[in-house]
Write an enzyme that holds these catalytic residues in place. Structure first.
Site, PDB file in Angstrom:
ATOM      1  N   ASP A   1       2.500   5.238  -7.197  1.00 42.25           N
ATOM      2  CA  ASP A   1       3.759   5.083  -6.476  1.00 42.25           C
ATOM      3  C   ASP A   1       4.971   4.940  -7.381  1.00 42.25           C
ATOM      4  O   ASP A   1       6.105   5.028  -6.926  1.00 42.25           O
ATOM      5  CB  ASP A   1       3.686   3.859  -5.546  1.00 42.25           C
ATOM      6  CG  ASP A   1       2.730   4.112  -4.403  1.00 42.25           C
ATOM      7  OD1 ASP A   1       2.789   5.198  -3.839  1.00 42.25           O
ATOM      8  OD2 ASP A   1       1.912   3.228  -4.101  1.00 42.25           O
TER       9      ASP A   1
ATOM     10  N   HIS B   1      -2.743  -2.527  -9.943  1.00 43.69           N
ATOM     11  CA  HIS B   1      -3.665  -1.902  -8.991  1.00 43.69           C
ATOM     12  C   HIS B   1      -4.935  -2.737  -8.939  1.00 43.69           C
ATOM     13  O   HIS B   1      -5.357  -3.276  -9.954  1.00 43.69           O
ATOM     14  CB  HIS B   1      -4.003  -0.477  -9.444  1.00 43.69           C
ATOM     15  CG  HIS B   1      -4.538   0.364  -8.346  1.00 43.69           C
ATOM     16  ND1 HIS B   1      -5.853   0.342  -7.980  1.00 43.69           N
ATOM     17  CD2 HIS B   1      -3.919   1.238  -7.510  1.00 43.69           C
ATOM     18  CE1 HIS B   1      -6.026   1.172  -6.972  1.00 43.69           C
ATOM     19  NE2 HIS B   1      -4.871   1.722  -6.657  1.00 43.69           N
TER      20      HIS B   1
ATOM     21  N   HIS C   1       0.878  -1.191   0.000  1.00 44.48           N
ATOM     22  CA  HIS C   1       0.000   0.000   0.000  1.00 44.48           C
ATOM     23  C   HIS C   1       0.911   1.235   0.000  1.00 44.48           C
ATOM     24  O   HIS C   1       1.600   1.487  -0.978  1.00 44.48           O
ATOM     25  CB  HIS C   1      -0.918  -0.092   1.232  1.00 44.48           C
ATOM     26  CG  HIS C   1      -2.053   0.870   1.268  1.00 44.48           C
ATOM     27  ND1 HIS C   1      -2.406   1.680   0.219  1.00 44.48           N
ATOM     28  CD2 HIS C   1      -2.949   1.159   2.259  1.00 44.48           C
ATOM     29  CE1 HIS C   1      -3.451   2.424   0.562  1.00 44.48           C
ATOM     30  NE2 HIS C   1      -3.799   2.129   1.799  1.00 44.48           N
TER      31      HIS C   1
HETATM   32  N1  CMC Z   1       4.270  -7.276 -10.621  1.00 44.59           N
HETATM   33  C1  CMC Z   1       4.112  -8.473 -11.211  1.00 44.59           C
HETATM   34  N2  CMC Z   1       2.945  -9.130 -11.304  1.00 44.59           N
HETATM   35  C2  CMC Z   1       1.877  -8.527 -10.747  1.00 44.59           C
HETATM   36  C3  CMC Z   1       1.954  -7.285 -10.107  1.00 44.59           C
HETATM   37  C4  CMC Z   1       3.210  -6.650 -10.061  1.00 44.59           C
HETATM   38  N3  CMC Z   1       3.350  -5.452  -9.477  1.00 44.59           N
HETATM   39  N4  CMC Z   1       0.732  -6.929  -9.655  1.00 44.59           N
HETATM   40  C5  CMC Z   1      -0.081  -7.923  -9.985  1.00 44.59           C
HETATM   41  N5  CMC Z   1       0.604  -8.901 -10.658  1.00 44.59           N
HETATM   42  C6  CMC Z   1       0.067 -10.127 -11.247  1.00 44.59           C
HETATM   43  C7  CMC Z   1      -0.209 -11.178 -10.194  1.00 44.59           C
HETATM   44  O1  CMC Z   1       0.910 -12.013  -9.995  1.00 44.59           O
HETATM   45  C8  CMC Z   1      -1.382 -11.893 -10.794  1.00 44.59           C
HETATM   46  O2  CMC Z   1      -0.897 -12.749 -11.809  1.00 44.59           O
HETATM   47  P1  CMC Z   1      -1.563 -14.204 -12.019  1.00 44.59           P
HETATM   48  O3  CMC Z   1      -2.977 -13.928 -12.464  1.00 44.59           O
HETATM   49  O4  CMC Z   1      -0.707 -14.881 -13.021  1.00 44.59           O
HETATM   50  O5  CMC Z   1      -1.509 -14.888 -10.667  1.00 44.59           O
HETATM   51  C9  CMC Z   1      -2.175 -10.784 -11.501  1.00 44.59           C
HETATM   52  O6  CMC Z   1      -1.188  -9.796 -11.840  1.00 44.59           O
HETATM   53  C10 CMC Z   1      -3.251 -10.169 -10.646  1.00 44.59           C
HETATM   54  O7  CMC Z   1      -2.654  -9.725  -9.444  1.00 44.59           O
HETATM   55  P2  CMC Z   1      -3.333  -9.707  -8.017  1.00 44.59           P
HETATM   56  O8  CMC Z   1      -2.282  -9.942  -6.994  1.00 44.59           O
HETATM   57  O9  CMC Z   1      -4.525 -10.613  -8.037  1.00 44.59           O
HETATM   58  O10 CMC Z   1      -3.855  -8.212  -7.965  1.00 44.59           O
HETATM   59  P3  CMC Z   1      -4.363  -7.472  -6.687  1.00 44.59           P
HETATM   60  O11 CMC Z   1      -5.496  -6.647  -7.132  1.00 44.59           O
HETATM   61  O12 CMC Z   1      -4.617  -8.431  -5.569  1.00 44.59           O
HETATM   62  O13 CMC Z   1      -3.111  -6.595  -6.267  1.00 44.59           O
HETATM   63  C11 CMC Z   1      -1.631  -4.806  -5.964  1.00 44.59           C
HETATM   64  C12 CMC Z   1      -3.011  -5.224  -6.450  1.00 44.59           C
HETATM   65  C13 CMC Z   1      -1.493  -3.282  -6.034  1.00 44.59           C
HETATM   66  C14 CMC Z   1      -1.452  -5.230  -4.490  1.00 44.59           C
HETATM   67  C15 CMC Z   1      -0.557  -5.504  -6.844  1.00 44.59           C
HETATM   68  O14 CMC Z   1      -0.722  -5.110  -8.184  1.00 44.59           O
HETATM   69  C16 CMC Z   1       0.854  -5.248  -6.351  1.00 44.59           C
HETATM   70  O15 CMC Z   1       1.339  -5.958  -5.493  1.00 44.59           O
HETATM   71  N6  CMC Z   1       1.550  -4.225  -6.945  1.00 44.59           N
HETATM   72  C17 CMC Z   1       2.873  -3.869  -6.487  1.00 44.59           C
HETATM   73  C18 CMC Z   1       2.763  -3.016  -5.215  1.00 44.59           C
HETATM   74  C19 CMC Z   1       2.298  -1.634  -5.523  1.00 44.59           C
HETATM   75  O16 CMC Z   1       2.756  -0.973  -6.449  1.00 44.59           O
HETATM   76  N7  CMC Z   1       1.364  -1.146  -4.683  1.00 44.59           N
HETATM   77  C20 CMC Z   1       0.830   0.226  -4.779  1.00 44.59           C
HETATM   78  C21 CMC Z   1      -0.594   0.251  -5.157  1.00 44.59           C
HETATM   79  S1  CMC Z   1      -1.195   1.861  -5.610  1.00 44.59           S
HETATM   80  C22 CMC Z   1      -1.155   2.831  -4.188  1.00 44.59           C
HETATM   81  C23 CMC Z   1      -1.866   2.281  -3.030  1.00 44.59           C
HETATM   82  O17 CMC Z   1      -3.046   1.885  -3.129  1.00 44.59           O
HETATM   83  O18 CMC Z   1      -1.275   2.266  -1.960  1.00 44.59           O
END
Ligand code: CMC
Length: 442
Positions: free
Chosen positions: A363, A307, A268
């Site tokens: 971010d 996201h 986050h």
């Molecule tokens: N790098 C590589 N793969 C990713 C990433 C990433 N940053 N984000 C998602 N994926 C992949 C994930 O592995 C999954 O693949 P598969 O379907 O093959 O298993 C697919 O994309 C869907 O991901 P998810 O984990 O189900 O997505 P989510 O909605 O649960 O997660 C998130 C959202 C923001 C936590 C995630 O994208 C992430 O960890 N990003 C990196 C951390 C980041 O930049 N966070 C800041 C978010 S914006 C500001 C805020 O809200 O604080």
């Protein structure tokens, strides 16, 4: 005319149920009538991490993740970023309308009179270890504020809610700056209310021996812009924490401490810190493919990408990418920008990221700007927490006023053992090494 209802057939019983649809949702409670027998608890939905569950009705922030749209109270983020300033945007977020000149002046005054903190708060902060993370200090100190303002427990009193909102928005920069000065071993600087909200914050952070700190107007505006972009973001992890903890009717300082704790996490508010660490680790553009390979192999995440809601370019990232260059005019370029731009270019052409709709989020560029402005990485999530306070307080007040809300208490699907009788210790079977190893994994 098509009916605005959903008909469900339960194949276990052959019974049909017609559920009303409102705002493209059905009420989870309506599913409870779906039962196999009279003593059946009734159907629930299973939604870990609430990926498809609306927990509230809200009038504050609108996001269309597929189209990359973000609006506060109906106003597009691009227009606010261009024309507004943080305090005016905070007024909009909290009160629902843009203020006229007189109301804006009053609001600014009312927030600024709360920038000082009790001297005991200062002493409290001095008690942290020399290397304490400023976010940890913020969590503790905001929680401690509830003991200084016991009147905040009157959460159903409108005037009290307004007062705590102004207090928190006013005090957050002071607490954040004190946390920073503490980590540097520098004396705390008291607020200078002649300066703007962000100008005063910069003064409390960076003032040394000069009698009056003069913030650089470009950096003051850049920080203000970053604050506008971070003011609210509907039901994100920390806002959900704010509402969830606040739903127990605890005071807003305790709920905000919980929200800051949620924001501390690397997925986050800690993400911008993680982005800078990742870009620094890559070190040069020729090493980007190596990282992309690891990400695609599932060994790590590309921080600052992806996201839960945006399946398109985060509109805030677009604004910040442009703003970065204005900051660099003053600070000199941050060499990490070259790596970030190339990383973005490569990722946006790669099927792994394209097919998963992973785009840069807010971010990805904010950390690079903060670093260029001279902030240590540990301060990045703190810079997120300051402006998000207006969003948290606004969401909290909306929750308190919402008659449909109750204490947040989700259900679970129990998958553990059935009933069993207590075994005296001497009669318990000795687990094998393998069984012990499995237990440890848990
Ligand atoms: N790098 C590589 N793969 C990713 C990433 C990433 N940053 N984000 C998602 N994926 C992949 C994930 O592995 C999954 O693949 P598969 O379907 O093959 O298993 C697919 O994309 C869907 O991901 P998810 O984990 O189900 O997505 P989510 O909605 O649960 O997660 C998130 C959202 C923001 C936590 C995630 O994208 C992430 O960890 N990003 C990196 C951390 C980041 O930049 N966070 C800041 C978010 S914006 C500001 C805020 O809200 O604080």
């Amino acid at each position: 005319m098509a009916k605005n209802t959903l008909t469900i057939t339960d194949n276990r019983t052959g019974k049909q149920y017609e559920l009303p649809i409102e705002n493209d949702t059905i009420r989870a409670g309506d599913l409870r009538q779906i039962k196999v027998s009279a003593d059946d608890f009734g159907m629930m939905t299973y939604d870990p991490a609430f990926t498809n569950t609306a927990s509230c009705k809200s009038k504050i922030t609108f996001i269309d993740g597929d189209r990359g749209i973000l609006r506060y109270r109906g106003y597009p983020i691009e227009e606010l970023a261009e024309h507004s300033n943080y305090l005016e945007t905070a007024y909009l977020v909290v009160k629902g309308e843009l203020p006229d000149r007189k109301r804006l002046q009053m609001w600014e005054h009312n927030v600024k009179v709360h920038t000082m903190v009790h001297e005991n708060i200062k002493k409290f902060m001095e008690g942290f270890r020399y290397d304490a993370h400023p976010m940890g200090m913020l969590v503790g100190t905001i929680g401690a504020l509830s003991t200084f303002y016991p009147d905040a427990a009157n959460i159903h009193d409108l005037e009290s809610r307004r007062l705590q909102t102004r207090r928190l928005i006013g005090k957050l920069p002071t607490l954040a700056a004190f946390a920073y000065r503490q980590s540097r071993g520098l004396p705390y600087i008291y607020p200078d209310n002649d300066l703007s909200y962000t100008g005063n914050f910069l003064s409390m952070l960076f003032r040394m021996t000069e009698l009056k700190y003069k913030p650089n107007p470009v950096l003051e505006r850049a920080l203000d812009l970053l604050f506008i972009l971070h003011a609210d973001h509907e039901q994100n992890c920390s806002t959900n924490a704010m509402r969830s903890v606040g739903s127990s009717q605890v005071d807003p300082y305790s709920a905000t401490a919980a929200a800051v704790a949620a924001l501390y996490g690397p997925l986050h508010g800690g993400a911008n810190e993680a982005v800078v660490r990742m870009l620094t680790e890559i070190g040069s553009v020729d090493r980007i493919p190596e990282l992309i390979k690891k990400v695609k192999a599932g060994e790590r995440r590309l921080m600052g990408f992806g996201h839960r809601v945006y399946k398109n370019y985060d509109p805030r990232a677009k604004i910040l990418k442009k703003a970065a260059y204005e900051v660099f005019e003053v600070t000199g370029a941050n060499p990490l920008i070259e790596i970030a731009l190339e990383l973005e270019r490569i990722a946006l052409q790669d099927d792994y990221f394209v097919s998963r709709k992973l785009y840069p989020n807010v971010d990805f560029y904010s950390g690079i700007i903060y670093q260029a402005m001279g902030f240590p990485t540990a301060m990045f999530p703190v810079l997120f927490a300051i402006p998000r306070t207006s969003g948290w307080m606004s969401q909290w007040a909306e929750m308190v006023r919402d008659e449909e809300q109750k204490i947040a208490r989700p259900r679970q699907v129990y998958i553990g053992e059935g009933p069993r009788s207590y075994i005296p210790i001497e009669k318990r079977p000795v687990p094998t090494m393998r069984e012990e190893a499995v237990a440890e994994e848990i």
